[in-house]
Design a protein around this motif. Structure first.
Motif, PDB file in Angstrom:
ATOM      1  N   ALA A 146     -38.281  -9.879   2.744  1.00  0.00           N
ATOM      2  CA  ALA A 146     -39.731 -10.040   2.867  1.00  0.00           C
ATOM      3  C   ALA A 146     -40.125 -11.451   2.463  1.00  0.00           C
ATOM      4  CB  ALA A 146     -40.457  -9.031   1.985  1.00  0.00           C
ATOM      5  N   PHE A 147     -39.447 -11.951   1.421  1.00  0.00           N
ATOM      6  CA  PHE A 147     -39.752 -13.287   0.930  1.00  0.00           C
ATOM      7  C   PHE A 147     -39.401 -14.346   1.972  1.00  0.00           C
ATOM      8  CE2 PHE A 147     -38.270 -17.039  -1.515  1.00  0.00           C
ATOM      9  CZ  PHE A 147     -39.491 -17.412  -2.044  1.00  0.00           C
ATOM     10  N   THR A 148     -38.205 -14.235   2.536  1.00  0.00           N
ATOM     11  CA  THR A 148     -37.826 -15.238   3.540  1.00  0.00           C
ATOM     12  C   THR A 148     -38.690 -15.097   4.786  1.00  0.00           C
ATOM     13  OG1 THR A 148     -36.074 -13.745   4.206  1.00  0.00           O
ATOM     14  CG2 THR A 148     -35.442 -15.596   2.824  1.00  0.00           C
ATOM     15  N   ALA A 149     -39.065 -13.852   5.116  1.00  0.00           N
ATOM     16  CA  ALA A 149     -39.940 -13.669   6.274  1.00  0.00           C
ATOM     17  C   ALA A 149     -41.262 -14.384   6.052  1.00  0.00           C
ATOM     18  CB  ALA A 149     -40.178 -12.183   6.512  1.00  0.00           C
ATOM     19  N   ALA A 150     -41.810 -14.244   4.833  1.00  0.00           N
ATOM     20  CA  ALA A 150     -43.075 -14.919   4.528  1.00  0.00           C
ATOM     21  C   ALA A 150     -42.896 -16.426   4.632  1.00  0.00           C
ATOM     22  CB  ALA A 150     -43.547 -14.532   3.136  1.00  0.00           C
ATOM     23  N   LEU A 151     -41.765 -16.928   4.106  1.00  0.00           N
ATOM     24  CA  LEU A 151     -41.525 -18.375   4.170  1.00  0.00           C
ATOM     25  C   LEU A 151     -41.451 -18.849   5.613  1.00  0.00           C
ATOM     26  CD1 LEU A 151     -38.951 -19.299   1.407  1.00  0.00           C
ATOM     27  CD2 LEU A 151     -41.420 -19.607   1.444  1.00  0.00           C
ATOM     28  N   LEU A 152     -40.774 -18.059   6.448  1.00  0.00           N
ATOM     29  CA  LEU A 152     -40.640 -18.418   7.858  1.00  0.00           C
ATOM     30  C   LEU A 152     -42.010 -18.487   8.522  1.00  0.00           C
ATOM     31  CD1 LEU A 152     -38.365 -18.910   9.891  1.00  0.00           C
ATOM     32  CD2 LEU A 152     -38.525 -16.513  10.530  1.00  0.00           C
ATOM     33  N   ALA A 153     -42.863 -17.458   8.229  1.00  0.00           N
ATOM     34  CA  ALA A 153     -44.203 -17.431   8.820  1.00  0.00           C
ATOM     35  C   ALA A 153     -45.009 -18.636   8.354  1.00  0.00           C
ATOM     36  CB  ALA A 153     -44.914 -16.137   8.439  1.00  0.00           C
ATOM     37  N   ILE A 154     -44.915 -18.962   7.062  1.00  0.00           N
ATOM     38  CA  ILE A 154     -45.655 -20.097   6.520  1.00  0.00           C
ATOM     39  C   ILE A 154     -45.187 -21.386   7.195  1.00  0.00           C
ATOM     40  CG2 ILE A 154     -45.958 -21.535   4.476  1.00  0.00           C
ATOM     41  CD1 ILE A 154     -45.868 -18.950   2.832  1.00  0.00           C
TER      42      ILE A 154
ATOM     43  N   PHE B  30     -61.328 -11.344   5.254  1.00  0.00           N
ATOM     44  CA  PHE B  30     -60.272 -11.536   6.248  1.00  0.00           C
ATOM     45  C   PHE B  30     -59.124 -12.348   5.681  1.00  0.00           C
ATOM     46  CE2 PHE B  30     -63.822 -10.405   8.964  1.00  0.00           C
ATOM     47  CZ  PHE B  30     -63.209  -9.421   9.723  1.00  0.00           C
ATOM     48  N   ASN B  31     -59.445 -13.317   4.813  1.00  0.00           N
ATOM     49  CA  ASN B  31     -58.365 -14.052   4.168  1.00  0.00           C
ATOM     50  C   ASN B  31     -57.528 -13.111   3.313  1.00  0.00           C
ATOM     51  OD1 ASN B  31     -59.038 -16.478   5.304  1.00  0.00           O
ATOM     52  ND2 ASN B  31     -60.413 -17.059   3.647  1.00  0.00           N
ATOM     53  N   GLY B  32     -58.164 -12.054   2.803  1.00  0.00           N
ATOM     54  CA  GLY B  32     -57.415 -11.061   2.040  1.00  0.00           C
ATOM     55  C   GLY B  32     -56.316 -10.418   2.871  1.00  0.00           C
ATOM     56  N   ILE B  33     -56.566 -10.253   4.172  1.00  0.00           N
ATOM     57  CA  ILE B  33     -55.525  -9.687   5.039  1.00  0.00           C
ATOM     58  C   ILE B  33     -54.327 -10.615   5.068  1.00  0.00           C
ATOM     59  CG2 ILE B  33     -54.991  -8.957   7.388  1.00  0.00           C
ATOM     60  CD1 ILE B  33     -57.976  -8.367   7.723  1.00  0.00           C
ATOM     61  N   ALA B  34     -54.592 -11.920   5.198  1.00  0.00           N
ATOM     62  CA  ALA B  34     -53.503 -12.893   5.211  1.00  0.00           C
ATOM     63  C   ALA B  34     -52.734 -12.836   3.896  1.00  0.00           C
ATOM     64  CB  ALA B  34     -54.056 -14.291   5.433  1.00  0.00           C
ATOM     65  N   VAL B  35     -53.478 -12.783   2.801  1.00  0.00           N
ATOM     66  CA  VAL B  35     -52.850 -12.755   1.480  1.00  0.00           C
ATOM     67  C   VAL B  35     -51.960 -11.519   1.347  1.00  0.00           C
ATOM     68  CG1 VAL B  35     -53.340 -12.461  -0.965  1.00  0.00           C
ATOM     69  CG2 VAL B  35     -54.606 -14.133   0.351  1.00  0.00           C
ATOM     70  N   ALA B  36     -52.498 -10.362   1.766  1.00  0.00           N
ATOM     71  CA  ALA B  36     -51.734  -9.123   1.626  1.00  0.00           C
ATOM     72  C   ALA B  36     -50.469  -9.159   2.479  1.00  0.00           C
ATOM     73  CB  ALA B  36     -52.602  -7.935   2.019  1.00  0.00           C
ATOM     74  N   LEU B  37     -50.583  -9.658   3.696  1.00  0.00           N
ATOM     75  CA  LEU B  37     -49.408  -9.685   4.576  1.00  0.00           C
ATOM     76  C   LEU B  37     -48.340 -10.620   4.041  1.00  0.00           C
ATOM     77  CD1 LEU B  37     -50.966  -9.723   8.108  1.00  0.00           C
ATOM     78  CD2 LEU B  37     -49.503  -7.983   7.127  1.00  0.00           C
ATOM     79  N   LEU B  38     -48.770 -11.800   3.590  1.00  0.00           N
ATOM     80  CA  LEU B  38     -47.814 -12.768   3.067  1.00  0.00           C
ATOM     81  C   LEU B  38     -47.131 -12.214   1.831  1.00  0.00           C
ATOM     82  CD1 LEU B  38     -49.182 -16.385   3.154  1.00  0.00           C
ATOM     83  CD2 LEU B  38     -47.261 -15.399   4.352  1.00  0.00           C
ATOM     84  N   GLY B  39     -47.891 -11.486   1.017  1.00  0.00           N
ATOM     85  CA  GLY B  39     -47.329 -10.917  -0.204  1.00  0.00           C
ATOM     86  C   GLY B  39     -46.615  -9.607   0.039  1.00  0.00           C
ATOM     87  N   ASN B  40     -46.432  -9.241   1.305  1.00  0.00           N
ATOM     88  CA  ASN B  40     -45.745  -8.001   1.667  1.00  0.00           C
ATOM     89  C   ASN B  40     -46.385  -6.781   0.994  1.00  0.00           C
ATOM     90  OD1 ASN B  40     -43.785  -6.578   3.047  1.00  0.00           O
ATOM     91  ND2 ASN B  40     -42.391  -6.590   1.290  1.00  0.00           N
ATOM     92  N   SER B  41     -47.703  -6.830   0.776  1.00  0.00           N
ATOM     93  CA  SER B  41     -48.481  -5.738   0.173  1.00  0.00           C
ATOM     94  C   SER B  41     -48.011  -5.389  -1.231  1.00  0.00           C
ATOM     95  CB  SER B  41     -48.441  -4.472   1.027  1.00  0.00           C
ATOM     96  OG  SER B  41     -48.903  -4.761   2.306  1.00  0.00           O
ATOM     97  N   ASN B  42     -47.184  -6.218  -1.801  1.00  0.00           N
ATOM     98  CA  ASN B  42     -46.721  -5.982  -3.168  1.00  0.00           C
ATOM     99  C   ASN B  42     -47.656  -6.717  -4.123  1.00  0.00           C
ATOM    100  OD1 ASN B  42     -45.443  -6.541  -5.647  1.00  0.00           O
ATOM    101  ND2 ASN B  42     -43.459  -6.049  -4.759  1.00  0.00           N
ATOM    102  N   PRO B  43     -48.259  -6.012  -5.107  1.00  0.00           N
ATOM    103  CA  PRO B  43     -49.255  -6.674  -5.969  1.00  0.00           C
ATOM    104  C   PRO B  43     -48.763  -7.978  -6.588  1.00  0.00           C
ATOM    105  CG  PRO B  43     -49.265  -4.333  -6.375  1.00  0.00           C
ATOM    106  CD  PRO B  43     -48.146  -4.585  -5.408  1.00  0.00           C
ATOM    107  N   ILE B  44     -47.475  -8.021  -7.002  1.00  0.00           N
ATOM    108  CA  ILE B  44     -46.956  -9.252  -7.594  1.00  0.00           C
ATOM    109  C   ILE B  44     -46.875 -10.342  -6.527  1.00  0.00           C
ATOM    110  CG2 ILE B  44     -45.048 -10.270  -8.899  1.00  0.00           C
ATOM    111  CD1 ILE B  44     -46.266  -7.998 -10.399  1.00  0.00           C
TER     112      ILE B  44
END
Lengths: 321, 385
Positions: free
Chosen positions: B26-34, B296-310
């Motif tokens: 999930a972490f590398t996926a987020a990095l790739l998307a970023i 709407f920015n919250g959606i981006a935040v949640a997706l990037l964080g893989n919906s994990n609170p941390i």
């Protein structure tokens, strides 16, 4: 009576964008792809349509001709933009709702960026007048002439034509039958040799074309040929989704639903002209909320026996049988 | 030689283990998307004004470090809306209504701030709680519609975004104590209703960032250590199986959306109750009939964080960081909207980043194993000789 004529004349140009976009949503969802990106697709159509009008408005072209050409531009733009959705949702099997939301967020920001860079404004303002005072001959017909052929836009007739065309494609062709099969039971469709991926691409692309046209017609019929990135299409793409659900994913029911919503909206914006509503002296904002509230009430009553396509929202995977 | 290959293949095995873990991918996926989002942003900057593009892009990337306080101030509301979206995601619900919940939270907080006379020490706390109630209310409605009437929560919450926006704008414009019509903005909140500042000069950063991070940690515990969290995730994986196992899905749907609404409402309260950089003034709200972007920015935040609170804590800070950078890039003539474009592109790619990620990982693995198999025979031949 004049008030009534006025309301109908103003309802139609509002109903047509809703109708077209909801029809687009119908094609997409009946093929199995939830298209929440309709709002963004509409805005793409509105923007590129208006951009085209902006560049040709000083030429000697006839206003209605410009409108027709702008419609083609908008359809093309909507089609291309919808490919981004099919790419993610069909080929890459991504979550359809999230992809749609990303596409909805991208376009207003891109429009603001582009318009601020090149036009120094929030959007595009055109000065071409697409309004038709009266249609020759037909406007003389008693009652009907006043209702449908005076103070109107050509978009109304194009919209009705596209509705009939869509219904024929949807119900009377092999293509339509196959499309509907892909939304109900894609594996069964695949087993008889239908290319599910292609049909879903086709469904989403049709929604892109209709959505783009709908967006441009919104800009013409509701916003007087202007578009901007801040207000966009004011939630019409989402309202169209509600119209589609209210219309139970069927073309002519969608027409009735679109007329219902458009009428509510027209009433909300012309309170001052309706004596008995004006006398109530209710804050106009309540009326502006009315279409959205009505959507909720309607959905509350219709969703229980919803006829939603069975396979919508689920990416098709050949390996899962 | 052989030893070397053995030890390297062991290291590779360990690497594979880490690489296969869900969190890592999930972490590398987020990095790739970023990465893809940023490349896209850079391309747009190149097209818009090639001369300054490098400096502008540099500012976009590192500009946030010059405004650390602001980064955390602006991270707070999107951290909260990110939690609102991400928490509901865990149950398979798409809470696109964070904007409306955020706006309602803001209004409730403003209302208590202006209209209630309370002792100084508790006034701001009551304001925050009021904001939470406002958000909960706007989360409860889609919850009821979903649980009892089978209406898709996406449509409901979009409609309630609009209803909330019109309602709040009307209520604020109609209230003379809150609204200054000549400025078309709300008045400054009384000092007792403002959040205590953290005292970093030239920034509005305040105690709410600490509260927000605490709440994220609490949600993490709720999700991972409680029965409710377990049921919630189980319903997200397979709602039919969890219903069959006797979980009360109606109650869970409503509860999840109410908690999500509470988070977004708190985000609105945190954003509006902050003291501004000018002494004695506070943040103000301008009713302009536009849906709050922070939802709407919250959606981006949640997706990037893989919906994990941390993960959401870090992604909120990151998004806020590039937003500040984007604002500073205007020094080089770039419009701040470029960041909204970049964020949208990041969401688009993160929707299928996991898939891209595994494709890339497979490619690397294939390459590696090819190299390895090419190496092995050569090692054997050497031994033979």
């Amino acid at each position: 009576m004049d008030t009534f004529y006025y309301l109908i004349q103003n309802t139609l140009p509002v109903a047509i964008p809703l109708l077209l976009v909801a029809l687009g949503g119908m094609f997409s969802e009946r093929s199995g792809v939830i298209n929440i990106a309709l709002e963004g697709i509409m805005l793409v159509g509105a923007f590129f349509g208006c951009l085209f009008v902006y560049f040709v408005q000083s030429t000697s072209l006839d206003a209605q001709g410009i409108l027709l050409l702008g419609m083609l531009v908008a359809a093309g733009a909507g089609f291309l933009y919808s490919l981004l959705l099919s790419l993610a949702a069909v080929t890459m099997k991504a979550d359809q709702t999230i992809t749609g939301t990303a596409l909805n967020m991208l376009i207003p920001a891109a429009i603001l960026l582009f318009s601020k860079m090149f036009f120094n404004s929030d959007g595009i303002t055109t000065n071409k007048n697409f309004y038709i005072k009266e249609v020759p001959l037909l406007s003389e017909v008693p009652v009907l002439g006043k209702l449908f052929f005076q103070n109107t836009y050509i978009t109304v007739y194009i919209g009705i034509f596209l509705l009939v065309l869509s219904a024929i494609v949807f119900y009377k062709t092999k293509f339509g039958l196959r499309l509907r099969a892909c939304g109900e039971h894609p594996h069964a469709a695949d087993s008889v040799g239908i290319n599910v991926y292609f049909m879903r691409y086709a469904g989403v692309s049709l929604s892109g074309i209709l959505g783009g046209i709908g967006g441009f017609f919104y800009a013409v019929g509701v916003m007087n040929g202007n578009t901007n990135g801040h207000t966009g299409v004011a939630g019409f793409g989402f309202l169209a989704l509600a119209v589609m659900i209210f219309g139970q994913w069927k073309p002519f029911k969608i027409l009735l639903a679109a007329l219902f919503f458009a009428f509510l909206r027209t009433v909300a914006y012309s309170i001052a002209l309706i004596p008995f509503l004006d006398a109530l002296n209710i804050n106009q904002t309540y009326y502006k909320m009315l279409p959205y509230l009505a959507t909720m009430v309607v959905l509350a009553f219709t969703s229980k026996k919803s006829r939603a396509p069975k396979a919508e929202g689920i990416p098709y995977d050949k390996g899962l049988r | 030689m052989q030893d070397k290959t053995v030890s390297s293949s062991k290291a590779f095995d360990n690497l594979k283990k880490v690489g296969k873990s869900k969190g890592f991918s999930a972490f590398t996926a987020a990095l790739l998307a970023i990465l893809l989002g940023l490349i896209f942003g850079y391309l747009i900057m190149r097209i818009a004004s090639p001369a300054n593009s490098f400096l502008g892009f540099q500012m976009l990337l590192i500009g946030g470090f010059k405004r650390i306080g602001d980064v955390f101030y602006f991270a707070t509301p999107i951290l909260m809306t990110g939690l609102a979206v991400g928490f509901a995601f865990k149950m398979g619900l798409f809470n696109i209504g964070a904007s409306g919940q955020y706006t309602m939270g803001m209004f409730f907080a403003l209302y208590v701030g202006f209209m209630w006379k309370l002792p100084d020490s508790i006034h701001w706390i009551v304001c925050i709680l009021a904001g939470m109630v406002g958000g909960m209310l706007w989360g409860l409605i889609p919850g009821i519609f979903k649980a009892f009437l089978n209406v898709n929560e996406v449509i409901t919450s979009i409609m309630f975004n609009y209803i909330g926006m019109y309602l709040v704008d009307m209520l604020i414009q109609g209230n003379a104590a809150m609204y200054i019509s000549s400025k078309t903005r709300t008045a400054y909140l009384p000092a007792s209703a403002q959040l205590p500042t953290l005292g970093i000069p030239h920034s509005s950063v305040n105690i709410s960032i600490i509260l927000a991070i605490t709440l994220a940690l609490i949600l993490f515990i709720v999700l991972n250590k409680t029965t409710f969290g377990y049921e919630l995730k189980a319903t997200g994986f397979n709602k039919f199986a969890s219903a069959y196992a006797g979980m009360n899905d109606k109650r869970n749907i409503i509860l999840t959306l109410v908690i999500a609404g509470a988070m977004a409402g708190l985000g609105g309260a945190f954003a509006i109750l902050a003291p501004s950089t000018i002494a004695g003034s506070s943040m103000t709200y301008e009713p302009v009939s536009v849906i709050a972007a922070n939802g709407f920015n919250g959606i981006a935040v949640a997706l990037l964080g893989n919906s994990n609170p941390i993960g959401i804590i870090f992604s909120a800070v990151f998004i806020s960081h590039i937003q500040r950078g984007g604002t500073l890039a205007s020094l080089y003539g770039y419009k701040p909207e470029i960041i909204d474009v970049v964020i949208a592109v990041i969401i688009y790619f993160s929707a299928f980043a996991m898939l891209m990620n595994s494709t890339v990982a497979n490619l690397i693995k294939k390459r590696y194993s090819k190299k390895q198999s090419a190496k092995l025979p050569s090692a054997d031949s050497k031994e033979g000789a």
